[in-house]
Design an enzyme around this catalytic site. Structure first.
Site, PDB file in Angstrom:
ATOM      1  N   ARG A  77      45.921  46.716   5.868  1.00  0.00           N
ATOM      2  CA  ARG A  77      44.780  47.532   6.306  1.00  0.00           C
ATOM      3  C   ARG A  77      43.453  46.800   6.109  1.00  0.00           C
ATOM      4  O   ARG A  77      42.449  47.124   6.743  1.00  0.00           O
ATOM      5  CB  ARG A  77      44.789  48.888   5.556  1.00  0.00           C
ATOM      6  CG  ARG A  77      43.672  49.819   5.947  1.00  0.00           C
ATOM      7  CD  ARG A  77      44.015  51.293   5.693  1.00  0.00           C
ATOM      8  NE  ARG A  77      44.628  51.518   4.394  1.00  0.00           N
ATOM      9  CZ  ARG A  77      43.946  51.529   3.247  1.00  0.00           C
ATOM     10  NH1 ARG A  77      42.649  51.338   3.222  1.00  0.00           N
ATOM     11  NH2 ARG A  77      44.588  51.743   2.112  1.00  0.00           N
TER      12      ARG A  77
ATOM     13  N   TYR B 189      28.854  53.276  28.973  1.00  0.00           N
ATOM     14  CA  TYR B 189      30.220  53.768  28.892  1.00  0.00           C
ATOM     15  C   TYR B 189      30.171  55.231  28.432  1.00  0.00           C
ATOM     16  O   TYR B 189      29.687  55.512  27.336  1.00  0.00           O
ATOM     17  CB  TYR B 189      31.035  52.904  27.944  1.00  0.00           C
ATOM     18  CG  TYR B 189      32.476  53.304  27.893  1.00  0.00           C
ATOM     19  CD1 TYR B 189      33.298  53.122  28.999  1.00  0.00           C
ATOM     20  CD2 TYR B 189      33.016  53.884  26.760  1.00  0.00           C
ATOM     21  CE1 TYR B 189      34.625  53.514  28.967  1.00  0.00           C
ATOM     22  CE2 TYR B 189      34.346  54.270  26.721  1.00  0.00           C
ATOM     23  CZ  TYR B 189      35.139  54.078  27.829  1.00  0.00           C
ATOM     24  OH  TYR B 189      36.450  54.464  27.798  1.00  0.00           O
TER      25      TYR B 189
ATOM     26  N   ASP C 255      26.629  46.060  24.238  1.00  0.00           N
ATOM     27  CA  ASP C 255      27.984  46.251  24.756  1.00  0.00           C
ATOM     28  C   ASP C 255      28.130  45.288  25.926  1.00  0.00           C
ATOM     29  O   ASP C 255      27.579  45.498  27.005  1.00  0.00           O
ATOM     30  CB  ASP C 255      28.191  47.705  25.199  1.00  0.00           C
ATOM     31  CG  ASP C 255      29.623  47.977  25.666  1.00  0.00           C
ATOM     32  OD1 ASP C 255      30.316  47.008  26.049  1.00  0.00           O
ATOM     33  OD2 ASP C 255      30.050  49.151  25.667  1.00  0.00           O
TER      34      ASP C 255
ATOM     35  N   LYS D  96      39.670  45.126  27.733  1.00  0.00           N
ATOM     36  CA  LYS D  96      39.229  44.759  29.070  1.00  0.00           C
ATOM     37  C   LYS D  96      39.337  43.243  29.274  1.00  0.00           C
ATOM     38  O   LYS D  96      40.416  42.698  29.125  1.00  0.00           O
ATOM     39  CB  LYS D  96      37.820  45.306  29.301  1.00  0.00           C
ATOM     40  CG  LYS D  96      37.614  46.748  28.781  1.00  0.00           C
ATOM     41  CD  LYS D  96      38.338  47.795  29.599  1.00  0.00           C
ATOM     42  CE  LYS D  96      38.294  49.185  28.987  1.00  0.00           C
ATOM     43  NZ  LYS D  96      36.984  49.714  28.656  1.00  0.00           N
TER      44      LYS D  96
HETATM   45  C1  LIG Z   1      36.433  50.658  27.702  1.00  0.00           C
HETATM   46  C2  LIG Z   1      35.040  50.537  27.227  1.00  0.00           C
HETATM   47  C3  LIG Z   1      34.661  50.945  25.949  1.00  0.00           C
HETATM   48  C4  LIG Z   1      35.620  51.619  24.997  1.00  0.00           C
HETATM   49  O1  LIG Z   1      36.650  50.779  24.604  1.00  0.00           O
HETATM   50  P1  LIG Z   1      38.166  51.295  24.334  1.00  0.00           P
HETATM   51  O2  LIG Z   1      38.882  50.021  24.086  1.00  0.00           O
HETATM   52  O3  LIG Z   1      38.604  52.026  25.555  1.00  0.00           O
HETATM   53  O4  LIG Z   1      38.107  52.183  23.140  1.00  0.00           O
HETATM   54  C5  LIG Z   1      33.339  50.762  25.573  1.00  0.00           C
HETATM   55  N1  LIG Z   1      32.439  50.201  26.403  1.00  0.00           N
HETATM   56  C6  LIG Z   1      32.770  49.802  27.637  1.00  0.00           C
HETATM   57  C7  LIG Z   1      31.733  49.198  28.526  1.00  0.00           C
HETATM   58  C8  LIG Z   1      34.076  49.952  28.096  1.00  0.00           C
HETATM   59  O5  LIG Z   1      34.401  49.569  29.344  1.00  0.00           O
END
Ligand SMILES: *Cc1c(COP(=O)(O)O)cnc(C)c1O
Length: 383
Positions: free
Chosen positions: A53, A105, A178, A203
């Site tokens: 963890r 997001y 982000d 992604k």
């Molecule tokens: C998918 C996404 C998230 C969240 O991530 P998860 O892996 O789905 O929890 C945050 N910001 C953006 C721009 C995203 O495309």
């Protein structure tokens, strides 16, 4: 983009996690699945790993590769992107303040609003890519995080990271970016002055739609970094070893995947800009996009595979297009080798400001002629 040690990020990515095995010569690193780690004769932990963890060698190898790609002090991986964002915003002090873009997001809004309520901090929501709104929103001595997303979901607005960093720092706040749609093969946010860069590793970093994960890469190993790491251990939100191994495998092709997706997306965007059933194509690689000039400066490895089509017609017709494709897959998520399409309003709900006729498309690495033919056929369904 060359690192101090002389290796280009492209080479670092191609060999992500490589550590030749001294026992057997294996080129590909193993997955360390052990939940616990043995102490030595002095009752010490030989490599600093205590318990799954808190940390794991496979996860650490993936983190090291990401930190090198970002030019970061260190990176920390989480089981999902949202777990990483939650850990970061848990560090905002009671009585503090954060600034968020209105376009980002969508799931971040309820997450951060919930934390603000329970922890007692304030939120300002501003128009993205508006430096005047940014300047007016930060409160010196009170604002803790200025958060931006670039390119921003699902309009792909481009925010000038260097300018945002200046605004954040002038108020004593940090800039968090982000950068999910702009991985380090195209944008190294820390180089533009960001303090923390986040990616949903689900992604582009992974690129194969076969894991969920999130990462925070930190410019400095400061108190914030320590606090986030402590929270990850407390919550138990660390990425699992097999996911970290898959992520490293995916990252080795990050540059070529992103380049191909960018090339495909540009050709696709150019083709449908001006189509009689398309009102607008939102893609930062098009000179008509309002963020194009900043994107040229900031996305040096390609404009990515993310674009949106505003269908000339109703939301119903847009949904019909999304369900008429044969090659693209009607599914959420982005950044994979396969192209995905979605009617975004269905996902975000009635409260979302997203136009009902917007289709979000994640262009993959298929042959672009097939993707174009697929969209032409789907648009023909609405006449
Ligand atoms: C998918 C996404 C998230 C969240 O991530 P998860 O892996 O789905 O929890 C945050 N910001 C953006 C721009 C995203 O495309």
């Amino acid at each position: 983009m060359t690192k101090k040690n002389g290796l280009s990020p492209r080479s670092i990515a191609a060999q992500a996690g490589r550590r030749p095995d001294e026992e057997n010569g294996a080129v590909v690193p193993p997955v360390h699945v052990s939940a616990t780690f043995q102490r030595d004769a002095n009752y010490e932990l030989p490599a600093g790993f205590l318990y799954g963890r808190c940390g794991n060698p496979t996860v650490a190898a993936a983190e090291e590769a990401i930190a090198r790609l970002e030019g970061a002090h260190a990176a920390r991986l989480f089981g999902t992107g949202m777990a990483a964002i939650a850990a970061l915003f848990e560090t905002v002090p009671c009585g503090g303040h954060v600034v968020l873009p209105q376009v980002m997001y969508f799931a971040n809004h309820p997450l951060i609003a919930g934390l603000a309520e329970s922890r007692g901090f304030e939120i300002s929501v501003i128009a993205p890519a508006d430096p005047d709104a940014g300047k007016a929103s930060v409160v010196p001595g009170k604002t803790d995080i200025l958060w931006i997303e670039t390119p921003a979901n699902p309009t792909w607005d481009i925010v000038d990271i260097a300018q945002a960093a200046e605004i954040a720092h002038s108020a004593g706040a940090i800039l968090g970016v982000d950068g999910t749609a702009a991985p380090p093969c195209t944008t190294r946010a820390l180089d533009f002055g960001a303090d923390i860069v986040f990616h949903s590793a689900t992604k582009y970093l992974n690129g194969h739609s076969d894991l969920t994960g999130g990462v925070l890469a930190f410019r400095e190993g400061n108190d914030r970094f320590e606090a986030v790491e402590t929270l990850r251990t407390r919550f138990g939100s660390i990425m699992a070893p097999f996911e970290a191994w898959l992520l490293m495998r995916g990252m080795r092709t990050l540059f070529i995947r992103y380049e191909k997706a960018s090339e495909n997306a540009l050709a696709f965007a150019q083709t449908f800009e001006g189509h009689r059933r398309v009102e607008e194509v939102l893609y930062p690689g098009l000179p008509s996009h309002k963020g194009h000039q900043i994107a040229v400066k900031q996305m040096t490895g390609g404009f990515g595979g993310m674009l949106s089509l505003i269908v000339k017609g109703s939301g119903e017709e847009a949904r019909k297009v999304a369900s008429s494709v044969q090659l693209m897959i009607p599914a959420t998520s982005l950044g994979g080798v396969e192209s995905l399409i979605e009617h975004r309003k269905t996902i975000e709900g009635d409260d979302s400001p997203i136009p009902d006729n917007l289709l979000r498309i994640s262009i993959g690495i298929e042959h672009v002629d097939d993707l174009i033919a697929d969209m032409r056929g789907a648009l023909a369904q609405i006449g």
